[in-house]
Design a protein around this motif. Structure first.
Motif, mmCIF file in Angstrom:
data_model
loop_
_atom_site.group_PDB
_atom_site.id
_atom_site.type_symbol
_atom_site.label_atom_id
_atom_site.label_comp_id
_atom_site.label_asym_id
_atom_site.label_seq_id
_atom_site.Cartn_x
_atom_site.Cartn_y
_atom_site.Cartn_z
ATOM 1 N N ALA A 22 -36.200 -36.185 -21.407
ATOM 2 C CA ALA A 22 -35.066 -37.103 -21.257
ATOM 3 C C ALA A 22 -34.066 -36.559 -20.245
ATOM 4 O O ALA A 22 -33.550 -37.308 -19.396
ATOM 5 C CB ALA A 22 -34.397 -37.332 -22.611
ATOM 6 N N VAL A 23 -33.784 -35.259 -20.307
ATOM 7 C CA VAL A 23 -32.840 -34.650 -19.371
ATOM 8 C C VAL A 23 -33.384 -34.701 -17.943
ATOM 9 O O VAL A 23 -32.666 -35.063 -16.993
ATOM 10 C CB VAL A 23 -32.525 -33.191 -19.789
ATOM 11 N N PRO A 52 -32.847 -47.122 -14.319
ATOM 12 C CA PRO A 52 -32.816 -46.954 -15.781
ATOM 13 C C PRO A 52 -33.990 -47.634 -16.484
ATOM 14 O O PRO A 52 -34.497 -47.123 -17.481
ATOM 15 C CB PRO A 52 -31.494 -47.605 -16.195
ATOM 16 N N VAL A 53 -34.437 -48.764 -15.942
ATOM 17 C CA VAL A 53 -35.573 -49.460 -16.553
ATOM 18 C C VAL A 53 -36.832 -48.600 -16.445
ATOM 19 O O VAL A 53 -37.574 -48.419 -17.420
ATOM 20 C CB VAL A 53 -35.792 -50.837 -15.886
ATOM 21 N N VAL A 54 -37.069 -48.060 -15.245
ATOM 22 C CA VAL A 54 -38.236 -47.206 -15.037
ATOM 23 C C VAL A 54 -38.123 -45.933 -15.875
ATOM 24 O O VAL A 54 -39.104 -45.497 -16.499
ATOM 25 C CB VAL A 54 -38.405 -46.877 -13.533
ATOM 26 N N LEU A 59 -39.819 -42.711 -20.469
ATOM 27 C CA LEU A 59 -39.433 -41.990 -21.683
ATOM 28 C C LEU A 59 -40.156 -42.558 -22.912
ATOM 29 O O LEU A 59 -40.555 -41.805 -23.806
ATOM 30 C CB LEU A 59 -37.918 -42.048 -21.875
ATOM 31 N N SER A 60 -40.361 -43.870 -22.947
ATOM 32 C CA SER A 60 -41.080 -44.461 -24.078
ATOM 33 C C SER A 60 -42.554 -44.058 -24.055
ATOM 34 O O SER A 60 -43.143 -43.822 -25.117
ATOM 35 C CB SER A 60 -40.936 -45.982 -24.091
ATOM 36 N N VAL A 61 -43.154 -43.941 -22.869
ATOM 37 C CA VAL A 61 -44.540 -43.480 -22.780
ATOM 38 C C VAL A 61 -44.641 -42.032 -23.257
ATOM 39 O O VAL A 61 -45.567 -41.671 -24.002
ATOM 40 C CB VAL A 61 -45.074 -43.636 -21.334
ATOM 41 N N ILE A 62 -43.681 -41.211 -22.857
ATOM 42 C CA ILE A 62 -43.658 -39.818 -23.310
ATOM 43 C C ILE A 62 -43.484 -39.764 -24.825
ATOM 44 O O ILE A 62 -44.132 -38.971 -25.510
ATOM 45 C CB ILE A 62 -42.548 -39.029 -22.577
ATOM 46 N N ARG A 63 -42.629 -40.616 -25.358
ATOM 47 C CA ARG A 63 -42.396 -40.649 -26.809
ATOM 48 C C ARG A 63 -43.663 -41.031 -27.566
ATOM 49 O O ARG A 63 -44.013 -40.432 -28.584
ATOM 50 C CB ARG A 63 -41.261 -41.636 -27.119
#
Length: 124
Positions: A22-23, A52-54, A59-63
């Motif tokens: 995230a950072v 921010p959308v990308v 970040l959601s894929v990483i999550r």
């Protein structure tokens, strides 16, 4: 230090990895924003809007990947606990199945299927 590998370190490392991701994504977006405005106002506005959308998508894929890995580790931990619990308990097969008066060891399903198989057996 756990040299026997009995304790999993993955849950702690996943939290660290997700936080660092995230950072890094936020810093990457800020750098891209400055570089975009340096290249021109249209590029800067495009990065301002779409960045921010990308970043959130990434970040959601990483999550999702982290949660999948964590689910595998938790499954391994729970399986290890079950093996430890079952280690002392000897699993023995029953001598006969309840409801089997002859003690042949047949299951109730086999007994129910015998009347249905009777016409087939008589034809032979």
């Amino acid at each position: 230090m756990d040299l026997s590998f009995r304790k999993f370190s993955t849950p702690i490392l996943i939290e660290l990895h997700y936080g660092l991701s995230a950072v890094v994504l936020a810093l990457g977006w800020i750098v891209a924003l400055f570089l975009g405005f340096a290249a021109g106002p249209r590029v800067g506005l495009l990065i301002l809007v779409l960045g921010p959308v990308v970043a959130m998508w990434m970040l959601s894929v990483i999550r999702i990947a982290c949660e999948g890995l964590l689910a595998q580790v938790q499954t391994a931990q729970n399986t290890a606990k079950l093996v430890e619990l079952m280690a002392g308990a000897a699993v023995q097969a029953p001598a006969d199945v309840p409801g089997d008066p002859a003690g042949r060891g047949q299951s109730p399903w086999d007994q129910r299927s015998q009347p249905a198989l009777a016409p087939i057996i008589r034809r032979r």
